[in-house]
Design a protein around this motif. Structure first.
Motif, mmCIF file in Angstrom:
data_model
loop_
_atom_site.group_PDB
_atom_site.id
_atom_site.type_symbol
_atom_site.label_atom_id
_atom_site.label_comp_id
_atom_site.label_asym_id
_atom_site.label_seq_id
_atom_site.Cartn_x
_atom_site.Cartn_y
_atom_site.Cartn_z
ATOM 1 N N PRO A 25 -18.116 -4.493 -2.858
ATOM 2 C CA PRO A 25 -17.241 -3.731 -1.977
ATOM 3 C C PRO A 25 -17.688 -2.276 -1.884
ATOM 4 O O PRO A 25 -17.998 -1.653 -2.888
ATOM 5 C CB PRO A 25 -15.868 -3.850 -2.654
ATOM 6 N N TYR A 41 -10.959 -5.575 4.987
ATOM 7 C CA TYR A 41 -10.879 -6.707 4.063
ATOM 8 C C TYR A 41 -12.275 -7.186 3.711
ATOM 9 O O TYR A 41 -13.251 -6.902 4.404
ATOM 10 C CB TYR A 41 -10.058 -7.853 4.671
ATOM 11 N N ARG A 42 -12.328 -7.946 2.647
ATOM 12 C CA ARG A 42 -13.579 -8.531 2.180
ATOM 13 C C ARG A 42 -13.367 -10.015 1.957
ATOM 14 O O ARG A 42 -12.429 -10.407 1.257
ATOM 15 C CB ARG A 42 -14.018 -7.867 0.873
ATOM 16 N N CYS A 54 0.834 -1.207 0.000
ATOM 17 C CA CYS A 54 0.000 0.000 0.000
ATOM 18 C C CYS A 54 0.867 1.254 0.000
ATOM 19 O O CYS A 54 0.571 2.235 -0.688
ATOM 20 C CB CYS A 54 -0.929 -0.013 1.205
ATOM 21 N N ALA A 94 -4.699 -9.749 -2.934
ATOM 22 C CA ALA A 94 -5.561 -10.853 -2.494
ATOM 23 C C ALA A 94 -4.748 -11.873 -1.717
ATOM 24 O O ALA A 94 -3.604 -12.174 -2.065
ATOM 25 C CB ALA A 94 -6.231 -11.529 -3.693
ATOM 26 N N TRP A 120 -5.314 -10.170 -9.507
ATOM 27 C CA TRP A 120 -4.915 -9.050 -8.662
ATOM 28 C C TRP A 120 -3.443 -8.737 -8.916
ATOM 29 O O TRP A 120 -2.687 -9.597 -9.379
ATOM 30 C CB TRP A 120 -5.116 -9.386 -7.189
ATOM 31 N N ILE A 150 -8.672 -8.437 -0.332
ATOM 32 C CA ILE A 150 -9.513 -9.594 -0.642
ATOM 33 C C ILE A 150 -8.966 -10.831 0.057
ATOM 34 O O ILE A 150 -7.787 -11.163 -0.083
ATOM 35 C CB ILE A 150 -9.566 -9.845 -2.161
ATOM 36 N N ASP A 187 -12.124 0.578 -0.338
ATOM 37 C CA ASP A 187 -10.899 -0.139 -0.663
ATOM 38 C C ASP A 187 -10.646 -1.210 0.391
ATOM 39 O O ASP A 187 -10.465 -0.899 1.570
ATOM 40 C CB ASP A 187 -9.736 0.847 -0.715
ATOM 41 N N ARG A 188 -10.649 -2.473 -0.015
ATOM 42 C CA ARG A 188 -10.494 -3.569 0.932
ATOM 43 C C ARG A 188 -9.593 -4.649 0.348
ATOM 44 O O ARG A 188 -9.645 -4.952 -0.837
ATOM 45 C CB ARG A 188 -11.850 -4.197 1.272
ATOM 46 N N ARG A 248 -7.610 -3.229 -2.707
ATOM 47 C CA ARG A 248 -8.471 -4.021 -3.589
ATOM 48 C C ARG A 248 -7.689 -4.716 -4.698
ATOM 49 O O ARG A 248 -8.213 -5.611 -5.361
ATOM 50 C CB ARG A 248 -9.558 -3.136 -4.194
ATOM 51 N N ASP A 249 -6.429 -4.293 -4.904
ATOM 52 C CA ASP A 249 -5.580 -4.931 -5.912
ATOM 53 C C ASP A 249 -4.679 -5.997 -5.319
ATOM 54 O O ASP A 249 -3.748 -6.473 -5.975
ATOM 55 C CB ASP A 249 -4.721 -3.875 -6.610
#
Length: 357
Positions: free
Chosen positions: A251, A103-104, A70, A80, A269, A257, A254-255, A77-78
């Motif tokens: 979503p 996160y998701r 980051c 995983a 990703w 994955i 921004d999370r 989101r990019d």
């Protein structure tokens, strides 16, 4: 994603060097289909194998890697984190919650993904025309691979003919194993509904087949089944939940994955981290088809566009209800190990926080 020499992509312009790693993984399979890999991406660094102490060190290491990515401009989101089974998400979820990293989950709430063989057996007996379920059910018999299972299921042409099935035993399958499977199918027509799921789970457990159907998982499946009045009602509900849960919520921000590899198919990703790249997870300790496990790991690896990292814990205290104790996945043999950068990781340094998360 195109490494030099490895490659992890499936679309774009052909690059001979990029295809080599894909062939290195798949070429070890005796039932593979020849393929050519394609990529639009430029060459990147080698994929990484990070060796850590245990599952908690693994969680801390991944959180740190996510935070550093980051800081370098890669959005959550990019990125995983991929796992073989949903149960493996727990340590990383705990660490992400501790750090406040959004996160998701995709596939983690999907209970039925872990019991697909039991569902296939019930579905095939309910609907003999369901050749796909029949092929999956037949793979529970020792010695039956995917191609053979599909041929056998197709020969029945939707008929409930157990005598024909018994007489059609493939030569590669031992007679007692085949007879036990046919007897199981026959018993489902006579047992009351409340005994059918325990019977299927016990058969899978005793034959060393199925998708992790230990007693705890079998108990959960039976409790869900008994919420319904009949086998057909239960299968309809299970199929609906499998279809809807795979979509996941949209979503809102921004999370990061978190996903099972099954649920990650068709997606890509920038950065991908694969948890527990060890023997016992790849291949899964109770998997029916070893070659399917090899393809599953390959699918996970091909989700990465730029950076791929496989994490190898030296020790896992618990996965589901079993202890695994450990070596690198046999699908990454010594022959192809030079394609990776192997590093010791997972120290006690805490990842920095991510602004705005």
């Amino acid at each position: 994603m195109d490494f030099d020499p490895p490659c992890f992509a499936s679309s774009g312009t052909t690059r001979r060097a990029g295809a080599r790693f894909g062939y290195a993984i798949i070429s070890q399979s005796g039932s593979r289909t020849d393929k050519t890999l394609w990529s639009k991406e430029r060459a990147g660094s080698k994929p990484v194998i990070s060796i850590v102490r245990d599952e908690w060190a693994q969680a801390r290491h991944i959180a740190r890697q996510v935070a550093e990515a980051c800081a370098q401009g890669v959005a959550l989101r990019d990125q995983a984190v991929l796992v073989r089974t949903a149960e493996e998400m727990r340590p990383i979820e705990a660490e992400l919650n501790r750090l406040g990293i959004a996160y998701r989950k995709v596939g983690g709430s999907h209970f039925f993904a872990g019991v697909k063989t039991a569902l296939a057996i019930l579905s095939w007996r309910e609907n003999p025309s369901d050749t796909i379920s029949g092929a999956l059910a037949l793979q529970a018999v020792p010695g039956v691979d995917a191609a053979l299972a599909f041929r056998v299921a197709s020969t029945l042409k939707g008929r409930r003919n157990l005598k024909q099935l018994l007489a059609g035993r493939p030569p590669v399958v031992r007679r007692p194993s085949w007879a036990a499977f046919v007897d199981l199918l026959g018993s489902l027509d006579h047992l009351p509904w409340d005994r059918q799921v325990p019977t299927v789970c016990r058969w899978l457990r005793e034959h060393g087949s199925g998708d992790g159907l230990d007693r705890k998982m079998a108990c959960k499946l039976n409790k869900r089944a008994l919420r319904h009045q009949s086998r057909s009602d239960f299968l309809a509900a299970a199929n609906l939940q499998r279809a809807t849960s795979a979509l996941g919520p949209l979503p809102k921000a921004d999370r990061l994955i978190l996903s099972t590899i099954h649920s990650a198919k068709g997606r890509e990703w920038t950065n991908v981290y694969i948890l527990n790249a060890v023997d016992g997870c790849f291949p899964f300790r109770l998997a029916i088809n070893r070659e399917e496990e090899r393809r599953l790991l390959f699918v996970g690896m091909t989700r990465a566009k730029r950076h791929l990292e496989l994490i190898v814990p030296k020790k896992l205290r618990r996965i589901g209800n079993s202890v695994v104790g450990l070596g690198r996945t046999p699908f990454i043999s010594k022959r192809i190990l030079p394609f990776f950068d192997v590093k010791q990781a997972g120290n006690r340094v805490r990842p920095r926080s991510i602004a705005g998360v």
